[in-house]
Write an enzyme that holds these catalytic residues in place. Structure first.
Site, short mmCIF file in Angstrom:
data_model
loop_
_atom_site.label_atom_id
_atom_site.label_comp_id
_atom_site.label_asym_id
_atom_site.label_seq_id
_atom_site.Cartn_x
_atom_site.Cartn_y
_atom_site.Cartn_z
N ARG A 36 63.97 76.94 42.66
CA ARG A 36 64.07 77.63 41.37
C ARG A 36 65.39 78.38 41.23
O ARG A 36 65.94 78.49 40.12
CB ARG A 36 62.89 78.59 41.20
CG ARG A 36 61.58 77.87 40.91
CD ARG A 36 60.41 78.82 40.84
NE ARG A 36 59.20 78.12 40.45
CZ ARG A 36 57.99 78.65 40.49
NH1 ARG A 36 57.82 79.90 40.90
NH2 ARG A 36 56.93 77.95 40.11
N LYS A 202 39.84 67.73 39.50
CA LYS A 202 38.77 67.83 38.51
C LYS A 202 39.23 67.42 37.12
O LYS A 202 40.32 67.78 36.68
CB LYS A 202 38.25 69.27 38.45
CG LYS A 202 37.57 69.74 39.72
CD LYS A 202 37.04 71.17 39.56
CE LYS A 202 36.32 71.65 40.81
NZ LYS A 202 35.80 73.03 40.65
N GLY A 360 53.42 71.34 40.60
CA GLY A 360 53.87 71.57 41.96
C GLY A 360 53.58 70.43 42.92
O GLY A 360 54.45 70.04 43.72
N GLY A 383 51.96 75.67 34.69
CA GLY A 383 51.04 75.90 33.58
C GLY A 383 51.69 75.65 32.24
O GLY A 383 51.05 75.12 31.32
#
Length: 404
Positions: A36, A202, A360, A383
């Site tokens: 980053r 999921k 990630g 996100g």
């Protein structure tokens, strides 16, 4: 999507506040992974080249607001930036702890890093007074932290609004602009056929993503526990595999909207060989067995797509004009259950279509299999990437938009 870009502005003798995402792992007082930080350096260097005095701010970790802790200090980041910007600076990057009470004394050509914004009371709640204090520090605010753009916080959305109220300039930095350009290209005007690769444990965590992509994509490859739920929706037994029985009907509904590509052969392990307290570790010793999806036993856990099936899916990737990748298709951290992800990764690399990857685990797989040079764009947001794909408004991006 219309917004001012830092690259378009004259910044000579301007004090510029840049919100970056410098939330990096720190071990023994040193930066442990600098991905980053490397991504942020071009923005800081551009501002210096344009003659600005540069203030940089970011969060680090999840400290309790109002209770600074040394483990969350950005001091190691200031040291890192000093080293990497040594040729551009006349003195090292300083870390400022008192900026809210005493402001920042800075000259053109200098860089000052503000201490962790999450030490400040009201940061996460987007306190207007705190946002105004950030705005008071600068002539120009640059939002360059895509990874935080989905949260309305004082150092992202709040300061942008405060700049507007004061009649001052707020703009997108090169990193944020590149993210938005790439995502817009992939999602607003994608070259067809478009294909998505969606992995994860999921369906529930990717449900909105799957619904959104089903409206855009000709085909979607699903992997991980998500694939197991879709296999169950087709009537296959998934044995002891992770899947969501309550979302089988939802999976069937998604399958009516677009073509879901599922493997015919998978790699399984016997659940009795797996220590769920040390899942990845125990898989190092587990026996990997290839089975047809029609022959899954009650103790079998599906952990990867078999090479034969992965190669068939790779053909679809090669033929796609736009590819969006979020999530590995197996437990790629263990080589015996990573061949499927490796084959998929190489197909993305070898495709001539425009490809964008985010998340990630996805970036970790790209790094492991060394395919970065074949991916058109890699998103730094987690996100924020998912919420953009879902079609949600990102508050810090919305605040930057201007009339056409």
């Amino acid at each position: 999507m219309n917004f001012l870009r830092m690259s378009e502005l004259s910044l000579t003798d301007k004090v510029v506040l840049i919100r970056e995402d410098l939330n990096v792992p720190i071990k023994n007082g040193k930066v442990a992974s600098d991905a980053r930080l490397q991504a942020s350096l071009p923005t800081i260097k551009m501002a210096l080249e344009k003659g600005a005095a540069v203030i940089v701010c970011s969060h680090l970790g999840r400290p309790t607001e109002g209770s600074p802790e040394s483990i969350y200090s950005l001091a190691p980041v200031a040291e890192y930036l000093s080293d990497k910007l040594a040729t551009e600076l006349s003195k090292p990057v300083s870390l400022n702890n008192d900026y809210l009470t005493e402001g920042v004394a800075i000259k053109a050509g200098e860089v000052v890093l503000l201490e962790n914004v999450r030490f400040n009371q009201g940061e996460k709640k987007n306190d207007a007074d705190l946002a105004q204090k950030y705005a008071d520090l600068c002539d120009v605010f640059v939002m360059d932290a895509f990874g935080t753009a989905h949260r309305a916080q004082a150092s992202t959305e709040g300061v942008t609004q405060a700049m507007h109220r004061a009649g001052k300039t707020a703009c997108a930095g090169p990193l944020l602009a590149a993210e938005l350009d790439a995502l817009s290209l992939a999602l607003e005007t994608p070259a067809q056929p478009m294909l998505a690769i969606v992995g994860g444990s999921k369906v529930s965590t990717k449900l909105e993503v799957l619904h959104s992509l089903s409206e855009l994509c000709s085909q979607i490859i699903v992997g991980g526990g998500i694939a197991n739920t879709f296999l169950a929706a087709q009537g296959h037994s998934v044995g002891a595999s992770l899947y969501e029985a309550d979302l089988v009907e939802t999976a069937r509904d998604i399958m009516t909207k677009t073509e879901i590509l599922l493997p015919e052969y998978v790699v399984v392990a016997d659940k009795n060989e797996i220590d769920f307290a040390d899942f990845t570790g125990s898989l190092q010793q587990a026996t990997a067995t290839i089975k047809s999806v029609d022959a899954i036993g009650e103790n079998d856990m599906i952990l990867d797509i078999a090479p034969e099936s992965a190669k068939q899916l790779a053909d679809a990737i090669i033929n796609a004009k736009t590819i969006l990748w979020n999530g590995p298709v197996g437990v790629f951290e263990v080589d015996a259950f990573g061949q499927g992800t490796q084959i998929i990764a190489n197909a993305v690399k070898n495709s001539e279509g425009f490809s964008i990857a985010g998340g990630g685990d996805t970036l970790a797989a790209i790094d492991k299999y060394q395919v970065a040079d074949g991916v058109s764009y890699m998103s730094t947001g987690g996100g924020a990437f998912l919420e953009f794909v879902e079609g949600k408004v990102l508050p810090a991006v919305a605040a930057l938009q201007v009339d056409a």
